[in-house]
Scaffold this motif. Sequence first.
Motif, PDB file in Angstrom:
ATOM      1  N   VAL A 299      72.318 -11.289  42.243  1.00  0.00           N
ATOM      2  CA  VAL A 299      72.501 -12.690  42.626  1.00  0.00           C
ATOM      3  C   VAL A 299      71.843 -12.886  43.984  1.00  0.00           C
ATOM      4  O   VAL A 299      72.080 -12.120  44.917  1.00  0.00           O
ATOM      5  CB  VAL A 299      73.997 -13.072  42.700  1.00  0.00           C
ATOM      6  CG1 VAL A 299      74.155 -14.515  43.182  1.00  0.00           C
ATOM      7  CG2 VAL A 299      74.674 -12.891  41.343  1.00  0.00           C
TER       8      VAL A 299
ATOM      9  N   PRO B 284      76.707 -18.856  48.077  1.00  0.00           N
ATOM     10  CA  PRO B 284      77.070 -17.483  47.682  1.00  0.00           C
ATOM     11  C   PRO B 284      78.197 -17.501  46.654  1.00  0.00           C
ATOM     12  O   PRO B 284      78.933 -18.495  46.528  1.00  0.00           O
ATOM     13  CB  PRO B 284      77.547 -16.852  49.000  1.00  0.00           C
ATOM     14  CG  PRO B 284      77.069 -17.755  50.088  1.00  0.00           C
ATOM     15  CD  PRO B 284      77.005 -19.128  49.492  1.00  0.00           C
TER      16      PRO B 284
ATOM     17  N   GLU C 118      74.804  -8.815  45.312  1.00  0.00           N
ATOM     18  CA  GLU C 118      74.445 -10.140  45.809  1.00  0.00           C
ATOM     19  C   GLU C 118      73.828 -10.014  47.200  1.00  0.00           C
ATOM     20  O   GLU C 118      74.377  -9.348  48.080  1.00  0.00           O
ATOM     21  CB  GLU C 118      75.656 -11.062  45.880  1.00  0.00           C
ATOM     22  CG  GLU C 118      75.287 -12.444  46.427  1.00  0.00           C
ATOM     23  CD  GLU C 118      76.463 -13.387  46.590  1.00  0.00           C
ATOM     24  OE1 GLU C 118      76.231 -14.589  46.833  1.00  0.00           O
ATOM     25  OE2 GLU C 118      77.614 -12.925  46.475  1.00  0.00           O
TER      26      GLU C 118
ATOM     27  N   THR D 158      83.006 -18.148  40.201  1.00  0.00           N
ATOM     28  CA  THR D 158      82.388 -16.825  40.339  1.00  0.00           C
ATOM     29  C   THR D 158      82.700 -15.958  39.133  1.00  0.00           C
ATOM     30  O   THR D 158      81.800 -15.326  38.549  1.00  0.00           O
ATOM     31  CB  THR D 158      82.888 -16.138  41.623  1.00  0.00           C
ATOM     32  OG1 THR D 158      82.477 -16.915  42.750  1.00  0.00           O
ATOM     33  CG2 THR D 158      82.331 -14.727  41.737  1.00  0.00           C
TER      34      THR D 158
ATOM     35  N   HIS E   1      74.796  -8.481  52.265  1.00  0.00           N
ATOM     36  CA  HIS E   1      74.691  -7.764  50.999  1.00  0.00           C
ATOM     37  C   HIS E   1      76.087  -7.331  50.586  1.00  0.00           C
ATOM     38  O   HIS E   1      76.750  -6.588  51.318  1.00  0.00           O
ATOM     39  CB  HIS E   1      73.776  -6.538  51.115  1.00  0.00           C
ATOM     40  CG  HIS E   1      73.758  -5.688  49.886  1.00  0.00           C
ATOM     41  ND1 HIS E   1      73.626  -4.308  49.936  1.00  0.00           N
ATOM     42  CD2 HIS E   1      73.887  -6.004  48.566  1.00  0.00           C
ATOM     43  CE1 HIS E   1      73.657  -3.820  48.706  1.00  0.00           C
ATOM     44  NE2 HIS E   1      73.808  -4.827  47.851  1.00  0.00           N
TER      45      HIS E   1
ATOM     46  N   SER F 103      71.366 -15.745  47.010  1.00  0.00           N
ATOM     47  CA  SER F 103      71.963 -16.993  47.485  1.00  0.00           C
ATOM     48  C   SER F 103      71.545 -17.258  48.928  1.00  0.00           C
ATOM     49  O   SER F 103      70.931 -16.414  49.589  1.00  0.00           O
ATOM     50  CB  SER F 103      73.492 -16.925  47.381  1.00  0.00           C
ATOM     51  OG  SER F 103      74.007 -15.834  48.145  1.00  0.00           O
TER      52      SER F 103
ATOM     53  N   THR G 288      72.651 -12.483  50.220  1.00  0.00           N
ATOM     54  CA  THR G 288      72.559 -13.802  50.824  1.00  0.00           C
ATOM     55  C   THR G 288      71.413 -13.764  51.833  1.00  0.00           C
ATOM     56  O   THR G 288      71.396 -12.931  52.736  1.00  0.00           O
ATOM     57  CB  THR G 288      73.866 -14.185  51.527  1.00  0.00           C
ATOM     58  OG1 THR G 288      74.928 -14.190  50.556  1.00  0.00           O
ATOM     59  CG2 THR G 288      73.767 -15.571  52.141  1.00  0.00           C
TER      60      THR G 288
END
Length: 388
Positions: free
Chosen positions: A291, A243, A314, A279, A301, A293, A316
């Motif tokens: 993104v 992440p 992002e 990052t 989230h 990951s 994950t």
Amino acid sequence: MPTRFRLNIKCLGKIVASVIGVLFYCEYLHYYVILAQCTWPVLDPTTANSNITNNGTQLHAMVLADTHLLGKINGHWFDKLRREWQMHRTFQTAVTLHHPQVYVFLGDLFDEGKWCQPEEFAEYVSRFHHLFKVPEESHILIAVGNHDIGFHYSVSPYLISRFERAFDVGPVKLVQISGVTFVIINSMAMEGDNCFLCRPAVNKIRVISQQLKCARGDTEACKYWKNPALHQFSQPIVLQHYPLYRDSDAVCHEPDEAPPEIKNTRFRERWECISKDATEMLLDYLSPRLVLSGHTHHGCHVTHTTSRGATVHEYTVPSFSWRNKRSPTFSMATLSPNNFAIYKCHMPQEFTVVAIYVISLVLMAIWLIRKKVKSQGILYVKVYNHLD
């Protein structure tokens, strides 16, 4: 044939049919019942980037992480067999029901890739392609994980090269499919120490940054960094194993989030997530809109903000293996050049499957006991009448 023997054969046939029926449902049909409830998310036109042309293109992508196929050292043979069957059935059922066009694997394909011998690695690769077989016209995007080649401190050129040769990846890779741009990043190359792996990765990110500017219409950038693979500009989607930097999973509020006992555990930079510096570098150079990951084995989230004030989402994705997650999910993403939508598809619960087996066993035992009692009762009546 004696009546009693004929009845026993009939009883045995019912038992065998019941066992086969329960096995068929639990190990095959149950996956269809559960995954049929998942749907592709619909794009919200109000969230689209109006500066980017959509052309009506939409991609359906299945996103999963941390399959951790077991090797010869970790795990019992039955554990390996069971987990791989569960992943295989879930994946192939999703392929059959939902027909993704893109398949994204966010690293840690293998559990022992970092130390296995060449012949074991070849068997690993073959097993992966068998378990996660996809239609020929599909696209497969793979990010490398720390269990595939090792953490940064233990990475060697040999381990990297054999994984890159097997799966056609690099430290950083730019791919555009139907106008949707992906940047695939090796998280172990984000250490920031100018090593043999990190230096070319950072240089590649800088080049991709200029190529994206060229695709967007920056004529100055096009003088040096035009990329014929980019047919149009699309804010990239970054795919990586680690992440982006975050303090912990305390900011995550998802149904598949980390359990309470570890949710507030602080992340170590370069171990549970990439560093804050890395990052910021990725966000500034690539300006991604999304993104994806893995690595933590739990869902999350979060949003990040670039130096220009833009918001980056992002997601994950939790581990795809029941060995690492009691209630795993995978993501179903609808993507266009200027928009995206994410849906979590819940996989079959192992507890439910075990419960079905237990209930079936109990019902079968009750049926046998009742049949035994009933047969003894008939026999007693016959003997009693005969004595009279």
